[in-house]
Design a protein around this motif. Structure first.
Motif, PDB file in Angstrom:
ATOM      1  N   GLN A 164       0.826  -1.208   0.000  1.00 10.53           N
ATOM      2  CA  GLN A 164       0.000   0.000   0.000  1.00 10.53           C
ATOM      3  C   GLN A 164       0.866   1.266   0.000  1.00 10.53           C
ATOM      4  OE1 GLN A 164      -3.083   0.001  -0.549  1.00 10.53           O
ATOM      5  NE2 GLN A 164      -3.764  -2.050  -0.040  1.00 10.53           N
ATOM      6  N   THR A 165       1.927   1.271   0.805  1.00  9.55           N
ATOM      7  CA  THR A 165       2.773   2.466   0.901  1.00  9.55           C
ATOM      8  C   THR A 165       3.544   2.701  -0.387  1.00  9.55           C
ATOM      9  OG1 THR A 165       3.031   2.036   3.277  1.00  9.55           O
ATOM     10  CG2 THR A 165       4.549   3.605   2.278  1.00  9.55           C
ATOM     11  N   SER A 166       4.133   1.640  -0.944  1.00  8.98           N
ATOM     12  CA  SER A 166       4.926   1.801  -2.168  1.00  8.98           C
ATOM     13  C   SER A 166       4.048   2.185  -3.355  1.00  8.98           C
ATOM     14  CB  SER A 166       5.695   0.508  -2.470  1.00  8.98           C
ATOM     15  OG  SER A 166       4.807  -0.586  -2.629  1.00  8.98           O
ATOM     16  N   LEU A 167       2.864   1.568  -3.474  1.00 15.25           N
ATOM     17  CA  LEU A 167       1.970   1.900  -4.588  1.00 15.25           C
ATOM     18  C   LEU A 167       1.458   3.336  -4.477  1.00 15.25           C
ATOM     19  CD1 LEU A 167      -0.109  -1.410  -4.861  1.00 15.25           C
ATOM     20  CD2 LEU A 167       1.418  -0.474  -6.606  1.00 15.25           C
ATOM     21  N   LEU A 190      -4.811   9.449  -2.443  1.00 12.73           N
ATOM     22  CA  LEU A 190      -5.152   9.247  -3.854  1.00 12.73           C
ATOM     23  C   LEU A 190      -5.897  10.450  -4.414  1.00 12.73           C
ATOM     24  CD1 LEU A 190      -6.281   5.487  -4.001  1.00 12.73           C
ATOM     25  CD2 LEU A 190      -4.025   6.479  -4.425  1.00 12.73           C
ATOM     26  N   GLN A 191      -6.620  11.161  -3.561  1.00 12.72           N
ATOM     27  CA  GLN A 191      -7.366  12.333  -4.020  1.00 12.72           C
ATOM     28  C   GLN A 191      -6.462  13.477  -4.464  1.00 12.72           C
ATOM     29  OE1 GLN A 191     -10.224  13.439  -0.946  1.00 12.72           O
ATOM     30  NE2 GLN A 191     -11.842  12.429  -2.105  1.00 12.72           N
ATOM     31  N   VAL A 199      -5.977   2.277 -11.022  1.00 16.85           N
ATOM     32  CA  VAL A 199      -5.316   1.009 -10.661  1.00 16.85           C
ATOM     33  C   VAL A 199      -5.106   0.942  -9.153  1.00 16.85           C
ATOM     34  CG1 VAL A 199      -3.214  -0.353 -10.915  1.00 16.85           C
ATOM     35  CG2 VAL A 199      -4.206   0.782 -12.911  1.00 16.85           C
ATOM     36  N   ASN A 200      -4.682   2.057  -8.555  1.00 19.94           N
ATOM     37  CA  ASN A 200      -4.477   2.089  -7.103  1.00 19.94           C
ATOM     38  C   ASN A 200      -5.776   1.850  -6.343  1.00 19.94           C
ATOM     39  OD1 ASN A 200      -2.365   3.935  -8.446  1.00 19.94           O
ATOM     40  ND2 ASN A 200      -1.478   3.556  -6.420  1.00 19.94           N
ATOM     41  N   GLU A 201      -6.864   2.467  -6.814  1.00 22.22           N
ATOM     42  CA  GLU A 201      -8.155   2.271  -6.161  1.00 22.22           C
ATOM     43  C   GLU A 201      -8.618   0.825  -6.279  1.00 22.22           C
ATOM     44  OE1 GLU A 201     -11.170   5.181  -7.123  1.00 22.22           O
ATOM     45  OE2 GLU A 201      -9.629   6.685  -7.538  1.00 22.22           O
ATOM     46  N   LEU A 202      -8.389   0.238  -7.455  1.00 13.67           N
ATOM     47  CA  LEU A 202      -8.768  -1.172  -7.665  1.00 13.67           C
ATOM     48  C   LEU A 202      -7.965  -2.086  -6.749  1.00 13.67           C
ATOM     49  CD1 LEU A 202     -10.337  -3.326  -9.236  1.00 13.67           C
ATOM     50  CD2 LEU A 202      -8.497  -3.299 -10.951  1.00 13.67           C
ATOM     51  N   LEU A 203      -6.664  -1.806  -6.628  1.00 11.22           N
ATOM     52  CA  LEU A 203      -5.812  -2.630  -5.763  1.00 11.22           C
ATOM     53  C   LEU A 203      -6.193  -2.442  -4.293  1.00 11.22           C
ATOM     54  CD1 LEU A 203      -2.338  -2.191  -7.505  1.00 11.22           C
ATOM     55  CD2 LEU A 203      -3.668  -4.302  -7.335  1.00 11.22           C
ATOM     56  N   LEU A 204      -6.488  -1.196  -3.896  1.00 10.46           N
ATOM     57  CA  LEU A 204      -6.920  -0.939  -2.523  1.00 10.46           C
ATOM     58  C   LEU A 204      -8.183  -1.728  -2.221  1.00 10.46           C
ATOM     59  CD1 LEU A 204      -6.803   0.731   0.162  1.00 10.46           C
ATOM     60  CD2 LEU A 204      -8.251   2.417  -0.999  1.00 10.46           C
ATOM     61  N   PHE A 205      -9.156  -1.646  -3.116  1.00 12.83           N
ATOM     62  CA  PHE A 205     -10.422  -2.353  -2.940  1.00 12.83           C
ATOM     63  C   PHE A 205     -10.197  -3.863  -2.927  1.00 12.83           C
ATOM     64  CE2 PHE A 205     -14.057  -4.447  -5.030  1.00 12.83           C
ATOM     65  CZ  PHE A 205     -15.048  -4.181  -4.090  1.00 12.83           C
ATOM     66  N   PHE A 262     -16.317  -0.502   5.859  1.00 17.99           N
ATOM     67  CA  PHE A 262     -16.926   0.762   5.428  1.00 17.99           C
ATOM     68  C   PHE A 262     -15.893   1.660   4.745  1.00 17.99           C
ATOM     69  CE2 PHE A 262     -18.143   5.183   5.966  1.00 17.99           C
ATOM     70  CZ  PHE A 262     -19.470   5.178   5.576  1.00 17.99           C
ATOM     71  N   VAL A 263     -14.682   1.717   5.295  1.00 19.06           N
ATOM     72  CA  VAL A 263     -13.680   2.665   4.792  1.00 19.06           C
ATOM     73  C   VAL A 263     -12.921   2.135   3.580  1.00 19.06           C
ATOM     74  CG1 VAL A 263     -11.573   3.943   5.382  1.00 19.06           C
ATOM     75  CG2 VAL A 263     -13.419   3.737   7.044  1.00 19.06           C
ATOM     76  N   TYR A 264     -12.509   0.849   3.609  1.00 14.27           N
ATOM     77  CA  TYR A 264     -11.573   0.348   2.611  1.00 14.27           C
ATOM     78  C   TYR A 264     -12.157  -0.638   1.608  1.00 14.27           C
ATOM     79  CZ  TYR A 264      -8.192   2.386   5.797  1.00 14.27           C
ATOM     80  OH  TYR A 264      -7.498   3.266   6.591  1.00 14.27           O
ATOM     81  N   ALA A 265     -13.156  -1.406   1.990  1.00 17.92           N
ATOM     82  CA  ALA A 265     -13.625  -2.487   1.120  1.00 17.92           C
ATOM     83  C   ALA A 265     -14.889  -2.116   0.364  1.00 17.92           C
ATOM     84  CB  ALA A 265     -13.859  -3.755   1.937  1.00 17.92           C
ATOM     85  N   GLN A 266     -15.055  -0.829   0.059  1.00 18.09           N
ATOM     86  CA  GLN A 266     -16.148  -0.400  -0.806  1.00 18.09           C
ATOM     87  C   GLN A 266     -15.564   0.419  -1.943  1.00 18.09           C
ATOM     88  OE1 GLN A 266     -18.798   2.567   0.717  1.00 18.09           O
ATOM     89  NE2 GLN A 266     -17.405   3.199   2.328  1.00 18.09           N
ATOM     90  N   SER A 267     -16.169   0.289  -3.095  1.00 20.14           N
ATOM     91  CA  SER A 267     -15.601   0.899  -4.302  1.00 20.14           C
ATOM     92  C   SER A 267     -15.581   2.420  -4.244  1.00 20.14           C
ATOM     93  CB  SER A 267     -16.396   0.446  -5.534  1.00 20.14           C
ATOM     94  OG  SER A 267     -17.765   0.778  -5.394  1.00 20.14           O
TER      95      SER A 267
END
Length: 316
Positions: A164-167, A190-191, A199-205, A262-267
């Motif tokens: 997460q940190t490197s990406l 990311l904002q 890609v980062n949002e997809l990987l985070l999710f 709620f914070v991380y596992a929603q698109s």
């Protein structure tokens, strides 16, 4: 941002960020300061008490309390990554955090929070073995095996934290240095990146969703077997003791996983920052404060150890 000779925009790397925190006037900021300070002080006292009591009382030297002591350490650690910096920002007019400081905060927060997600699943497995296979429990959950399970949780947390940190910090940050949050986390970072973050949002999710859903399934399966075993018990006292211990764990698990989902596992996690800030207070300060209360108030062994330690201290 100045153009270069070819007419393209120059990307000037940022050296620092500004954590905007919460909106509001002096009264609102004072109330938030008092809230943060109170939650953090209680978190420190509660988790340090759990660590000391479990360490000093020989009756609590069992796998369940070994994991509980590590849970208290993680709660103390990841709240300490966030709270002191947030408290300092209430007194600061600039609210500046360096680029390296921001990356460090994200790394350690992600490390401790992810490790706790894995550790809660390990604790569910420990209760499953204790309740459903009591004869095999001492053989399966021997000290070195417990230490390996904790080490594995840290390894999983470290792997996710590095990713997460490197990406996140491989992205260029050039459009703005204002982070709409009270600490450095992936969604608000990311904002402010001046690049395509799809890609980062997809990987985070995907990664966070996989970790949270996977560990949650392990917990639910473990407690499904535990519930079936409890219902087959003939002893009412034994059923009550097991049920009380398991309810404590399920309460902590539900609070922790629910807020992370709620914070991380929603698109839409990156867009819902205002809600995210409120929920972040819950899992960075409230849950670490509540865990010692949840486990100690519903646990006769912990309350007995606290009483013995208090009497011993009073007589010296």
């Amino acid at each position: 941002m100045p153009p270069n000779r070819n007419g393209n925009l120059l990307v000037v790397p940022l050296q620092e960020f500004m954590l905007e925190g919460f909106e509001g006037g002096l009264q609102t900021q004072a109330l938030l300061l008092a809230l943060f300070l109170a939650l953090y002080v209680v978190t420190i006292l509660g988790n340090l008490t759990m660590i000391v009591v479990i360490t000093l009382d020989a009756r609590l030297h069992s796998p369940m309390y070994f994991f509980l002591k590590n849970l208290s350490f993680l709660d103390l650690s990841y709240s300490s990554v966030i709270a002191p910096s947030a408290l300092a920002n209430f007194f600061s007019s600039s609210k500046v955090i360096t680029f390296g400081g921001c990356a460090t905060q994200l790394f350690f927060f992600s490390l401790f929070a992810t490790t706790e997600a894995f550790l809660l699943a390990v604790m569910a497995y420990d209760r499953f073995m204790a309740v459903c296979s009591p004869l095999r429990y001492p053989i399966t959950m021997y000290p070195s095996a417990c230490a390996r399970l904790v080490l594995g949780s840290y390894c999983g947390g470290c792997l996710n934290s590095i990713m997460q940190t490197s990406l996140t910090f491989s992205l260029p940050f050039c459009s703005s240095n204002h982070i709409d949050h009270f600490f450095c986390d992936v969604p608000p970072l990311l904002q402010v990146a001046c690049a395509n973050t799809a890609v980062n949002e997809l990987l985070l999710f995907s990664i966070c969703g996989l970790i949270i859903v996977g560990t949650t399934l392990l917990v639910l399966i473990s407690y499904g077997y535990i519930t079936a075993t409890i219902l087959r018990m003939h002893s009412g006292a034994g059923r009550h003791k097991v049920f009380s211990t398991c309810v404590s764990h399920m309460t902590a698990v539900s609070l922790f996983y629910g807020t992370l989902l709620f914070v991380y596992a929603q698109s839409g996690a990156v867009e819902s920052m205002e809600q995210g800030k409120v929920v972040s207070i819950f899992y960075t300060l409230v849950i670490p404060m509540l865990n010692p209360v949840i486990y100690s108030l519903r646990n006769k062994d912990v309350k007995g150890a606290l009483q013995r330690l208090s009497r011993k201290h009073a007589t010296t």
